[in-house]
Design a protein around this motif. Structure first.
Motif, PDB file in Angstrom:
ATOM      1  N   GLN A 116       0.849  -1.199   0.000  1.00  0.00           N
ATOM      2  CA  GLN A 116       0.000   0.000   0.000  1.00  0.00           C
ATOM      3  C   GLN A 116       0.888   1.253   0.000  1.00  0.00           C
ATOM      4  N   ALA A 117       1.957   1.214   0.809  1.00  0.00           N
ATOM      5  CA  ALA A 117       2.892   2.358   0.850  1.00  0.00           C
ATOM      6  C   ALA A 117       3.492   2.575  -0.535  1.00  0.00           C
ATOM      7  N   ALA A 118       3.904   1.489  -1.172  1.00  0.00           N
ATOM      8  CA  ALA A 118       4.529   1.594  -2.498  1.00  0.00           C
ATOM      9  C   ALA A 118       3.534   2.145  -3.519  1.00  0.00           C
ATOM     10  N   ALA A 119       2.273   1.714  -3.407  1.00  0.00           N
ATOM     11  CA  ALA A 119       1.246   2.223  -4.320  1.00  0.00           C
ATOM     12  C   ALA A 119       1.141   3.744  -4.186  1.00  0.00           C
ATOM     13  N   TRP A 120       1.174   4.221  -2.954  1.00  0.00           N
ATOM     14  CA  TRP A 120       1.040   5.662  -2.699  1.00  0.00           C
ATOM     15  C   TRP A 120       2.231   6.427  -3.287  1.00  0.00           C
ATOM     16  N   ALA A 121       3.440   5.878  -3.126  1.00  0.00           N
ATOM     17  CA  ALA A 121       4.643   6.531  -3.655  1.00  0.00           C
ATOM     18  C   ALA A 121       4.606   6.570  -5.182  1.00  0.00           C
ATOM     19  N   GLU A 122       4.166   5.485  -5.785  1.00  0.00           N
ATOM     20  CA  GLU A 122       4.126   5.431  -7.254  1.00  0.00           C
ATOM     21  C   GLU A 122       3.039   6.361  -7.808  1.00  0.00           C
ATOM     22  N   PHE A 123       1.973   6.541  -7.036  1.00  0.00           N
ATOM     23  CA  PHE A 123       0.929   7.489  -7.439  1.00  0.00           C
ATOM     24  C   PHE A 123       1.462   8.919  -7.326  1.00  0.00           C
ATOM     25  N   ASP A 124       2.153   9.190  -6.221  1.00  0.00           N
ATOM     26  CA  ASP A 124       2.667  10.545  -5.951  1.00  0.00           C
ATOM     27  C   ASP A 124       3.655  11.014  -7.027  1.00  0.00           C
ATOM     28  N   VAL A 125       4.438  10.071  -7.543  1.00  0.00           N
ATOM     29  CA  VAL A 125       5.512  10.450  -8.458  1.00  0.00           C
ATOM     30  C   VAL A 125       4.994  10.683  -9.892  1.00  0.00           C
ATOM     31  N   ARG A 126       3.717  10.344 -10.125  1.00  0.00           N
ATOM     32  CA  ARG A 126       3.153  10.509 -11.471  1.00  0.00           C
ATOM     33  C   ARG A 126       2.117  11.628 -11.479  1.00  0.00           C
ATOM     34  N   SER A 127       1.918  12.238 -12.651  1.00  0.00           N
ATOM     35  CA  SER A 127       0.828  13.213 -12.747  1.00  0.00           C
ATOM     36  C   SER A 127      -0.148  12.746 -13.826  1.00  0.00           C
ATOM     37  N   GLY A 128      -1.357  13.262 -13.759  1.00  0.00           N
ATOM     38  CA  GLY A 128      -2.332  12.972 -14.809  1.00  0.00           C
ATOM     39  C   GLY A 128      -3.087  11.674 -14.628  1.00  0.00           C
ATOM     40  N   ILE A 129      -2.935  11.009 -13.473  1.00  0.00           N
ATOM     41  CA  ILE A 129      -3.755   9.818 -13.227  1.00  0.00           C
ATOM     42  C   ILE A 129      -4.517   9.998 -11.904  1.00  0.00           C
ATOM     43  N   ARG A 130      -5.632   9.276 -11.783  1.00  0.00           N
ATOM     44  CA  ARG A 130      -6.440   9.341 -10.553  1.00  0.00           C
ATOM     45  C   ARG A 130      -6.455   8.014  -9.817  1.00  0.00           C
ATOM     46  N   SER A 131      -6.041   6.938 -10.503  1.00  0.00           N
ATOM     47  CA  SER A 131      -6.088   5.625  -9.843  1.00  0.00           C
ATOM     48  C   SER A 131      -4.930   4.769 -10.321  1.00  0.00           C
ATOM     49  N   LEU A 132      -4.571   3.821  -9.463  1.00  0.00           N
ATOM     50  CA  LEU A 132      -3.424   2.978  -9.775  1.00  0.00           C
ATOM     51  C   LEU A 132      -3.498   1.695  -8.952  1.00  0.00           C
ATOM     52  N   LEU A 133      -3.118   0.593  -9.572  1.00  0.00           N
ATOM     53  CA  LEU A 133      -2.982  -0.674  -8.848  1.00  0.00           C
ATOM     54  C   LEU A 133      -1.509  -1.021  -8.836  1.00  0.00           C
ATOM     55  N   PHE A 134      -0.953  -1.204  -7.638  1.00  0.00           N
ATOM     56  CA  PHE A 134       0.457  -1.585  -7.509  1.00  0.00           C
ATOM     57  C   PHE A 134       0.530  -3.046  -7.081  1.00  0.00           C
ATOM     58  N   VAL A 135       1.419  -3.797  -7.715  1.00  0.00           N
ATOM     59  CA  VAL A 135       1.606  -5.200  -7.328  1.00  0.00           C
ATOM     60  C   VAL A 135       3.094  -5.468  -7.158  1.00  0.00           C
ATOM     61  N   THR A 136       3.466  -6.003  -6.003  1.00  0.00           N
ATOM     62  CA  THR A 136       4.862  -6.389  -5.790  1.00  0.00           C
ATOM     63  C   THR A 136       4.984  -7.903  -5.832  1.00  0.00           C
ATOM     64  N   VAL A 137       5.961  -8.363  -6.604  1.00  0.00           N
ATOM     65  CA  VAL A 137       6.252  -9.801  -6.667  1.00  0.00           C
ATOM     66  C   VAL A 137       7.643  -9.958  -6.084  1.00  0.00           C
ATOM     67  N   SER A 138       7.674 -10.491  -4.865  1.00  0.00           N
ATOM     68  CA  SER A 138       8.895 -10.445  -4.080  1.00  0.00           C
ATOM     69  C   SER A 138       8.967 -11.735  -3.255  1.00  0.00           C
ATOM     70  N   THR A 139       9.364 -11.655  -1.979  1.00  0.00           N
ATOM     71  CA  THR A 139       9.313 -12.836  -1.098  1.00  0.00           C
ATOM     72  C   THR A 139       7.887 -13.374  -1.132  1.00  0.00           C
ATOM     73  N   GLY A 140       6.924 -12.462  -0.938  1.00  0.00           N
ATOM     74  CA  GLY A 140       5.506 -12.769  -1.116  1.00  0.00           C
ATOM     75  C   GLY A 140       4.997 -11.977  -2.315  1.00  0.00           C
ATOM     76  N   ILE A 141       3.696 -11.879  -2.427  1.00  0.00           N
ATOM     77  CA  ILE A 141       3.088 -11.023  -3.452  1.00  0.00           C
ATOM     78  C   ILE A 141       2.116 -10.089  -2.732  1.00  0.00           C
ATOM     79  N   GLY A 142       2.313  -8.778  -2.917  1.00  0.00           N
ATOM     80  CA  GLY A 142       1.454  -7.813  -2.224  1.00  0.00           C
ATOM     81  C   GLY A 142       0.829  -6.861  -3.228  1.00  0.00           C
ATOM     82  N   GLY A 143      -0.131  -6.087  -2.767  1.00  0.00           N
ATOM     83  CA  GLY A 143      -0.752  -5.131  -3.664  1.00  0.00           C
ATOM     84  C   GLY A 143      -1.277  -3.915  -2.921  1.00  0.00           C
ATOM     85  N   GLY A 144      -1.446  -2.839  -3.667  1.00  0.00           N
ATOM     86  CA  GLY A 144      -1.990  -1.610  -3.087  1.00  0.00           C
ATOM     87  C   GLY A 144      -2.806  -0.892  -4.145  1.00  0.00           C
TER      88      GLY A 144
END
Ligand code: BMX
Ligand code: ZN
Length: 299
Positions: A117-145
């Motif tokens: 969820q934190a990563a989703a917020w950072a990736e949203f913050d760094v971009r302009s011109g969008i209102r929504s975003l789905l972030f998915v991490t594939v790592s030790t586990g798989i998470g999303g925000g």
């Protein structure tokens, strides 16, 4: 003498942590920019006191240089309490009062949030011109925000976006640490790839080596293909549910160019109706740290 101006919330120096199943990272962050960064392997004792001690050690040179603390953690955060959804990723004791412990240790206000969820917020913050975003991490586990209409969605139980526990093989799949059978995390995370490699080749092959083998070994290639196909299906289900402007992929496995290309191709093939761009995380492995800092600064 005039008093120094009050620091704007966004420019307060923040001490950020990212506690994952494999590493604990710490950084001093000002206005979303990392000034200093350190990391250690997550102590495998399974005791939160040891993770806390590692955090104190990581931040020992930064005493007095931060105004608040943001911590992105693998697992679920609800009312400052921390617990695991899948304890095999990190065995967090249910209801561990991490916010209170960090506040008592560092004497600063604390904002806790799930790592993806934190990563989703950072990736949203760094971009302009969008209102929504789905972030998915594939790592030790798989998470999303998920960010919807410009807001981070944390969920009633702090578990919104828990992509790893989307079911892709409820019949004939493996039992996940969350209790369900056939979660995508048991099929395609770094931990799952290691387990699947062990079943075929014997112990000791980590996910990156399996990807290397897959270039020349047909059995390894089948393992990878199967995992990525299931991951593509999970991603497509999430995409159907949220219909975001953009999908961002992060994590050690997710950031591989071949993985991103394969996921893009699977989603394009299975759902050609309307294209949703899939991009690599711009903040790479630091998205969780940056997102936790932004949230702690009130942004
Ligand atoms: C698990 C779960 C998620 C987390 C995801 C990725 C736990 C301990 N973690 O699904 O909350 O976001 O793993 O975690 O239940 P990572 O450690 O691989 O980044
Ligand atoms: Zn699960």
């Amino acid at each position: 003498m005039t008093a120094p101006p009050e620091l704007d919330a966004a420019t307060r120096p923040i001490l950020a942590f990212d506690i994952g199943g494999t590493k604990i990272a710490a950084a001093l962050i000002v206005d979303g920019a990392i000034e200093e960064r350190r990391q250690v392997a997550t102590p495998i004792s399974g005791r939160p006191e040891d993770w806390l001690a590692a955090m104190v050690d990581l931040a020992s040179d930064w005493q007095g240089r931060f105004e608040a603390i943001g911590a992105a953690v693998t697992g679920i955060v609800q009312d400052g309490q921390w617990r695991a959804l899948n304890p095999t990723i990190l065995p967090v004791p249910a209801g561990y009062p991490l916010a209170e412990r960090l506040q008592a240790t560092f004497d600063r206000p604390v904002r806790l949030v799930n790592d993806a969820q934190a990563a989703a917020w950072a990736e949203f913050d760094v971009r302009s011109g969008i209102r929504s975003l789905l972030f998915v991490t594939v790592s030790t586990g798989i998470g999303g925000g998920l960010v919807t209409d410009g807001k981070l969605v944390e969920g009633t139980n702090g578990a919104a976006g828990s992509m790893g526990h989307v079911l892709v093989k409820p019949v004939g799949g493996r039992r996940c640490g969350c209790g369900a059978i056939g979660c995508i995390e048991t099929e395609a995370s770094g931990t799952a790839l290691k387990a699947r490699a062990a079943e075929t080749f014997g112990d000791g092959i980590e996910a990156p080596e399996l990807f290397e083998r897959a270039k020349t070994d047909a059995k390894a290639a089948v393992l990878i293909d199967d995992a990525l196909n299931l991951l593509g299906q999970a991603l497509l289900s999430a995409r159907r549910l949220c219909d975001p402007d953009l999908i961002v992929i992060g994590g050690g496995i997710g950031l591989r160019a071949d993985v991103l290309a394969e996921l893009t191709s699977i989603c394009g093939r299975l759902a050609p109706d309307f294209p949703v761009p899939i991009e690599a995380a711009r903040q790479g492995a630091d998205a969780g740290l940056v997102g936790a800092a932004l949230l702690a600064a009130g942004r």
